[in-house]
Design an enzyme around this catalytic site. Structure first.
Site, short mmCIF file in Angstrom:
data_model
loop_
_atom_site.label_atom_id
_atom_site.label_comp_id
_atom_site.label_asym_id
_atom_site.label_seq_id
_atom_site.Cartn_x
_atom_site.Cartn_y
_atom_site.Cartn_z
N LYS A 22 14.47 50.62 -18.36
CA LYS A 22 13.37 51.47 -18.84
C LYS A 22 12.22 51.48 -17.85
CE LYS A 22 10.31 49.63 -21.86
NZ LYS A 22 8.89 49.72 -21.54
N ASN A 23 11.80 50.29 -17.40
CA ASN A 23 10.59 50.21 -16.58
C ASN A 23 10.81 50.67 -15.14
OD1 ASN A 23 9.25 49.40 -18.83
ND2 ASN A 23 9.13 47.23 -18.28
N CYS A 115 -2.97 48.07 -26.46
CA CYS A 115 -1.84 47.97 -27.36
C CYS A 115 -1.81 46.53 -27.86
CB CYS A 115 -0.54 48.36 -26.68
SG CYS A 115 -0.02 47.22 -25.42
N ARG A 120 -5.07 45.90 -21.63
CA ARG A 120 -4.38 46.71 -20.65
C ARG A 120 -5.26 47.70 -19.89
NH1 ARG A 120 1.63 47.64 -22.36
NH2 ARG A 120 1.78 47.44 -20.11
N ASP A 306 7.99 39.85 -20.20
CA ASP A 306 8.80 40.66 -21.12
C ASP A 306 9.98 39.90 -21.71
OD1 ASP A 306 7.08 42.77 -20.71
OD2 ASP A 306 8.36 43.78 -19.24
N ARG A 398 12.36 52.07 -28.54
CA ARG A 398 11.62 52.47 -27.35
C ARG A 398 12.24 51.86 -26.10
NH1 ARG A 398 6.28 50.13 -27.24
NH2 ARG A 398 6.65 50.76 -25.11
N1 EPU Z 1 -4.19 44.66 -15.10
C1 EPU Z 1 -5.52 44.78 -14.78
N2 EPU Z 1 -5.95 45.98 -14.29
C2 EPU Z 1 -5.11 47.03 -14.09
C3 EPU Z 1 -3.75 46.89 -14.41
C4 EPU Z 1 -3.32 45.68 -14.92
O1 EPU Z 1 -6.31 43.86 -14.96
O2 EPU Z 1 -5.57 48.08 -13.62
C5 EPU Z 1 -3.71 43.38 -15.63
C6 EPU Z 1 -3.06 43.51 -17.00
O3 EPU Z 1 -4.03 43.45 -18.04
C7 EPU Z 1 -2.12 42.33 -17.01
C8 EPU Z 1 -1.64 42.28 -15.56
O4 EPU Z 1 -2.63 42.96 -14.79
O5 EPU Z 1 -2.83 41.16 -17.27
C9 EPU Z 1 -0.29 42.90 -15.28
O6 EPU Z 1 -0.21 44.19 -15.83
P1 EPU Z 1 0.64 45.35 -15.14
O7 EPU Z 1 -0.29 46.40 -14.66
O8 EPU Z 1 1.56 44.76 -14.15
O9 EPU Z 1 1.46 45.92 -16.38
P2 EPU Z 1 1.98 47.40 -16.49
O10 EPU Z 1 2.34 47.89 -15.14
O11 EPU Z 1 1.06 48.22 -17.29
C10 EPU Z 1 4.52 46.88 -16.70
C11 EPU Z 1 5.58 47.04 -17.74
C12 EPU Z 1 5.35 46.07 -18.89
C13 EPU Z 1 5.33 44.65 -18.33
C14 EPU Z 1 4.26 44.53 -17.23
C15 EPU Z 1 4.25 43.17 -16.56
C16 EPU Z 1 6.20 49.39 -17.59
C17 EPU Z 1 6.27 50.73 -18.23
N3 EPU Z 1 5.59 48.41 -18.24
O12 EPU Z 1 3.29 47.21 -17.34
O13 EPU Z 1 6.47 46.21 -19.75
O14 EPU Z 1 5.05 43.73 -19.35
O15 EPU Z 1 4.51 45.53 -16.22
O16 EPU Z 1 5.47 42.88 -16.00
O17 EPU Z 1 6.73 49.20 -16.51
C18 EPU Z 1 7.66 46.09 -21.78
O18 EPU Z 1 8.61 46.62 -21.19
O19 EPU Z 1 7.75 45.57 -22.93
C19 EPU Z 1 6.34 46.04 -21.13
C20 EPU Z 1 5.21 45.82 -21.77
#
Ligand code: EPU
Length: 420
Positions: A22-23, A115, A120, A306, A398
């Site tokens: 998915k990701n 969420c 986030r 995850d 999802r």
């Molecule tokens: N963060 C910031 N600022 C930002 C972005 C992130 O402070 O601008 C922080 C977040 O709050 C968190 C950390 O950085 O503490 C990591 O977040 P990241 O941005 O890596 O998460 P994401 O890219 O939004 C993806 C996956 C998530 C997974 C995370 C971490 C997708 C669609 N989602 O989210 O997947 O948990 O990386 O590996 O790729 C899931 O599949 O259940 C899921 C939540």
């Protein structure tokens, strides 16, 4: 709305085929917006998040066709606007920002909002895009970004919890069409980023270093159509591996890539689970007795957040005290109170959960709060005595392709109910 009725106590036995990730697929689909030419993505799982992404891409003007697990996307004429009603349902849609900005020089995408797993923020996405020269403001809940032409730049994208996966994806996508060279320091190293870079390179981009903390992107004038097969879902594989171990069964994960799963497999072996990697397949054999383990979630190649909720279930079955520390999303413990309703002994102390095992779990009605918490509840139900009714499973749909069918084929007694 659907729910699952699960009768626990049976070991999982047999083979399961791991679906596309998915990701990986969500950013790959967004990347197709970077070219007018058709793109084809294979091994796309049938998930409601993917269906949302199809709706979002269609809403910005792309023509999307799905056939089996293949999705074709042609983004000949697109617009740079993405509505709140679509975006709020799926946080992954934030990765439209980079491609829209790169291709059109403007993007107006609704802020995704928080969420249950945390606030986030997207400050790092915006920092990276601003470093490329985009003018960005937040206006009435929308991120409004504009530029005449993006310009390559060096940037540091590390945040409080380390790198950002979708932030790295967004900047990498936008930078493919920027003028000059972009260097992202503290880039996310996740396999999904490597997969995206491979697709972008197949489209004509010039990206090196993906999979390491420094990614270099040399901008090109335009990208062309390409075909790509998404990587298998390492979190789905981890979920089935942990489920097999907890149920004391023996399951072969067809198509799983052990090289993406080192941290999870390492902890499973430490807990006394036997792994067989013969013939390119990964077989997980749950032992009678599980040992306690301490786990801290980290950016890749560390233990993935995850798979944290699922691992916590395994800890409830181990003989002794395990400590699980969540370092990516510090409030990602919504599953703890539901696991406690099944009989787990878990105490939260700051960013850590202290899990005392082994607990005899017994079936009860439980409510799923997010995708991975739902997966944990399903694993706990497979272990519990009696019947567990897992409600609100739209989260599971999802991110897990036909999880109930896959588990049923492994011998689980699991029934999908339609609650009207
Ligand atoms: N963060 C910031 N600022 C930002 C972005 C992130 O402070 O601008 C922080 C977040 O709050 C968190 C950390 O950085 O503490 C990591 O977040 P990241 O941005 O890596 O998460 P994401 O890219 O939004 C993806 C996956 C998530 C997974 C995370 C971490 C997708 C669609 N989602 O989210 O997947 O948990 O990386 O590996 O790729 C899931 O599949 O259940 C899921 C939540």
């Amino acid at each position: 709305m659907y729910s699952l009725l699960i009768e626990g106590g049976r070991p999982l036995e047999g083979e399961v085929t791991i679906s596309g990730a998915k990701n990986a697929v969500l950013p790959l689909m967004a990347a197709a917006l970077l070219t007018r030419e058709p793109c084809v993505i294979r091994r796309v799982p049938a998930l409601s998040d993917v269906a949302f992404m199809v709706r979002i891409l269609t809403a910005v003007g792309a023509k999307v066709r799905s056939q089996g697990d293949t999705v074709s996307i042609e983004a000949n004429r697109i617009r740079g606007f993405c509505d709140y009603d679509l975006v709020r349902k799926m946080r992954g849609s934030v990765c439209l920002l980079g491609p829209l900005l790169g291709r059109l020089g403007q993007a107006k995408v609704s802020l995704p909002g928080g969420c249950v797993i945390g606030t986030r923020p997207i400050d790092l996405h915006l920092k990276g895009l601003r470093a490329l020269g985009a003018k960005i403001q937040i206006d009435s809940g929308y991120v409004c970004a504009q530029t005449r032409r993006l310009k390559g730049s060096a940037m540091f994208l590390g945040g409080r919890a380390g790198p950002t996966v979708l932030g790295t994806a967004n900047v990498m996508m936008a930078a493919t069409l920027a003028e000059g060279v972009t260097v992202i320091q503290s880039a996310a190293c996740e396999p999904e980023i490597v997969d995206l870079a491979e697709f972008l390179n197949a489209m004509g981009a010039q990206i090196t270093g993906a999979g390491s903390p420094t990614i270099t992107i040399t901008g090109v004038k335009e990208l062309h159509g390409a075909e790509h097969e998404a990587i298998p879902d390492r979190i789905e594989a981890a979920t089935f591996a942990i489920a097999a171990a907890c149920s004391r069964g023996e399951v072969t994960l067809r198509g799983a890539r052990p090289e993406h799963l080192h941290a999870v497999l390492d902890k499973l072996e430490e807990a006394g689970v036997r792994l067989d990697r013969a013939g390119g397949n990964l077989t997980v054999k749950g032992g009678r007795r599980l040992r306690p383990v301490d786990v801290t979630t980290q950016p890749y190649a560390g233990f993935p957040t995850d798979a944290q909720a699922q691992m916590m279930v395994l800890m409830t079955q181990a003989s002794g005290i395990s400590i699980l520390t969540e370092r990516i999303f510090e409030t990602r413990f919504m599953h703890v109170s539901e696991l406690a309703r099944l009989g787990a002994d878990i105490t939260i102390e700051g960013p850590s959960a202290v899990v005392k095992g082994p607990s005899v779990l017994s079936g009860a009605p439980v409510m799923a709060s997010d995708l991975r918490a739902s997966a944990a509840l399903v694993i706990a139900s497979l272990v519990a005595r009696g019947r567990t009714h897992v409600k609100r499973i739209y989260h599971l749909d999802r991110g897990y392709e036909r999880i109930d069918d896959k588990l049923r084929r492994l011998g689980a007694r699991i029934q999908r109910l339609s609650d009207s």
